[in-house]
Write a protein that holds these residues in place. Structure first.
Motif, mmCIF file in Angstrom:
data_model
loop_
_atom_site.group_PDB
_atom_site.id
_atom_site.type_symbol
_atom_site.label_atom_id
_atom_site.label_comp_id
_atom_site.label_asym_id
_atom_site.label_seq_id
_atom_site.Cartn_x
_atom_site.Cartn_y
_atom_site.Cartn_z
ATOM 1 N N GLU A 65 0.827 -1.216 0.000
ATOM 2 C CA GLU A 65 0.000 0.000 0.000
ATOM 3 C C GLU A 65 0.859 1.264 0.000
ATOM 4 O OE1 GLU A 65 -0.105 -2.436 2.219
ATOM 5 O OE2 GLU A 65 -2.132 -3.237 2.419
ATOM 6 N N LEU A 71 0.141 -4.669 4.403
ATOM 7 C CA LEU A 71 0.183 -4.147 5.780
ATOM 8 C C LEU A 71 -0.271 -5.224 6.760
ATOM 9 C CD1 LEU A 71 0.200 -1.810 7.875
ATOM 10 C CD2 LEU A 71 -2.106 -1.247 7.105
ATOM 11 N N GLU A 72 -1.361 -5.897 6.399
ATOM 12 C CA GLU A 72 -1.920 -6.925 7.272
ATOM 13 C C GLU A 72 -0.911 -8.047 7.520
ATOM 14 O OE1 GLU A 72 -5.929 -7.677 6.144
ATOM 15 O OE2 GLU A 72 -6.024 -9.485 7.358
ATOM 16 N N LEU A 94 -2.393 7.127 7.200
ATOM 17 C CA LEU A 94 -3.517 8.063 7.040
ATOM 18 C C LEU A 94 -3.486 8.747 5.678
ATOM 19 C CD1 LEU A 94 -3.888 9.601 10.615
ATOM 20 C CD2 LEU A 94 -5.163 7.738 9.572
ATOM 21 N N ALA A 95 -2.303 9.045 5.144
ATOM 22 C CA ALA A 95 -2.235 9.693 3.825
ATOM 23 C C ALA A 95 -2.561 8.695 2.722
ATOM 24 C CB ALA A 95 -0.854 10.290 3.596
ATOM 25 N N ASN A 96 -1.980 7.509 2.789
ATOM 26 C CA ASN A 96 -2.138 6.577 1.667
ATOM 27 C C ASN A 96 -3.456 5.833 1.669
ATOM 28 O OD1 ASN A 96 0.553 7.346 1.430
ATOM 29 N ND2 ASN A 96 1.042 5.489 0.359
ATOM 30 N N LEU A 97 -3.933 5.487 2.865
ATOM 31 C CA LEU A 97 -5.190 4.745 2.920
ATOM 32 C C LEU A 97 -6.364 5.638 3.296
ATOM 33 C CD1 LEU A 97 -4.134 1.427 4.676
ATOM 34 C CD2 LEU A 97 -4.251 1.939 2.250
ATOM 35 N N GLY A 98 -6.094 6.685 4.028
ATOM 36 C CA GLY A 98 -7.179 7.579 4.437
ATOM 37 C C GLY A 98 -7.821 7.166 5.746
ATOM 38 N N PHE A 99 -7.453 6.013 6.263
ATOM 39 C CA PHE A 99 -7.999 5.554 7.539
ATOM 40 C C PHE A 99 -7.028 4.546 8.146
ATOM 41 C CE2 PHE A 99 -9.460 1.182 6.635
ATOM 42 C CZ PHE A 99 -9.207 1.151 5.287
ATOM 43 N N PRO A 158 -6.707 0.956 9.351
ATOM 44 C CA PRO A 158 -7.362 -0.355 9.429
ATOM 45 C C PRO A 158 -7.233 -0.933 10.843
ATOM 46 C CG PRO A 158 -5.925 -0.225 7.520
ATOM 47 C CD PRO A 158 -5.643 0.981 8.346
#
Lengths: 110, 235
Positions: B73, B136-137, B163-168, B170
């Motif tokens: 990601e 990531l997982e 936060l920048a790449n996924l927006g949240f 997990p």
């Protein structure tokens, strides 16, 4: 147009067709998912190279009915499973994000 | 006891790290700054951890053996271990997942593997400044299965952060979160938010750190301290 119409676009392979009747009125091209969340409109198809499960969460959050994964990247099983659970369809293509965007823009008569 | 913690540092192995960032100098400089627990976390590679261990022994600092892994990601995650062996073994696995792109030192900088005296033993050929083929997982589960600590890096940075790449964020079993401005993090998901220097140059060492309340200066003490979450920041 609908998600079913995306499946007919030349060079798009259907990985999972969850709800083909869902409306697609626009598209958003981006790999920075925070930017997608911030700026995408409803009923948009996402054109990206981000082939992982978290992309499904972003689509679900932003009411996106479908994803086109570009540059020949392939989706892992957990992503496909999550898509199914969230009524999101996935297509894969060897096209770049630019070419996939052009094809979708034509289909949307933009 | 309250200890000084810095779990994010690069050496001359990271292409973006200065050639002067020898693992031994990192340890000595951190000792000068009063750091009690120190990690070396080069990008996607564990090959400078051995001299780091030797230097930390001399400086009487507790070494934590890590890497900053760049996931599919394009998110940076700190993967940290108690033992050098575990870190090296996981490091070799991560190396094998890197794409076959040769580093161009003129554009990106050198990737020097050194000994404790700073002599260059070899250079790492594949580019370390890229994503490796792990999600990531999987970084979270693979690290935890080796009794490691897994900490998303600089989550408030504008690039290469969760936060920048996924927006949240997990919902995964992180050991803590790292932020540049921890006081401004609103959604901590009940995790301890730490601060690290992310040093790439000698003058960066100790520029950011945090204080953590621990029972003892040990890996187990650190692990428990991160769960207890009694953390404070430099004024």
């Amino acid at each position: 147009m609908t998600v079913n119409d995306l499946a007919k676009i030349d060079g798009f392979n259907t990985i999972i067709l969850s709800d083909g009747s869902l409306e697609v009125s626009s598209a958003y091209t981006g790999d920075l998912l925070s930017d997608v969340i911030a700026n995408v409109g409803d009923d948009s198809v996402l054109i990206t190279v981000q082939a992982h499960k978290n992309t499904i969460a972003v689509c679900s959050l932003s009411s996106m009915p479908a994803i086109v994964i570009c540059n020949g990247r392939s989706c892992p099983d957990d992503m496909i499973k999550a898509a199914k659970e969230n009524d999101i369809s996935i297509f894969e293509t060897d096209d770049t994000q630019f070419l996939a965007s052009v094809k979708i823009a034509k289909a949307l008569n933009l | 006891m309250k200890i000084k913690l810095d779990l994010h540092n690069h050496s001359c192995l990271s292409p973006c790290g200065s050639d002067d960032m020898l693992p031994s100098l990192l340890a000595f400089e951190a000792m000068e700054k009063g750091i009690d627990i120190l990690a070396l976390t080069d990008h996607n590679c564990s090959r400078n951890l051995e001299p780091f261990q030797e230097a930390c022994e001399l400086c009487q600092i507790l070494p934590i053996f890590g890497m900053e892994i760049n996931t599919i990601e394009d998110v940076h995650v700190l993967s940290l271990f108690k033992s050098l062996n575990d870190a090296q073994e996981f490091g070799f696995y991560i190396e094998s997942l890197l794409p076959n792109i040769k580093n161009d030192p003129r554009l990106f900088g050198n990737q020097n593997i050194v000994d404790i005296e700073g002599n260059i033993i070899s250079t790492f050929e594949k580019s370390l400044l890229t994503t490796c083929g792990i999600t990531l997982e999987d970084v979270v589960s693979e690290t935890l299965s080796r009794d490691g600590l897994v900490i998303p890096a600089h989550i408030d940075k504008k690039a290469n952060s969760i936060l920048a790449n996924l927006g949240f964020l997990p919902d995964l079993d992180y050991s803590a979160l790292e932020a540049i401005r921890p006081q401004d993090i609103k959604e901590t998901h009940n995790k301890t938010v730490i601060q690290g220097s992310d040093a790439h140059y000698l003058e960066h060492i100790g520029r950011r750190f945090c204080y953590l309340e621990v029972d003892e200066i040990s890996y187990e003490g650190l692990k428990k301290g991160l769960i207890d979450g009694k953390v404070s920041y430099k004024k």
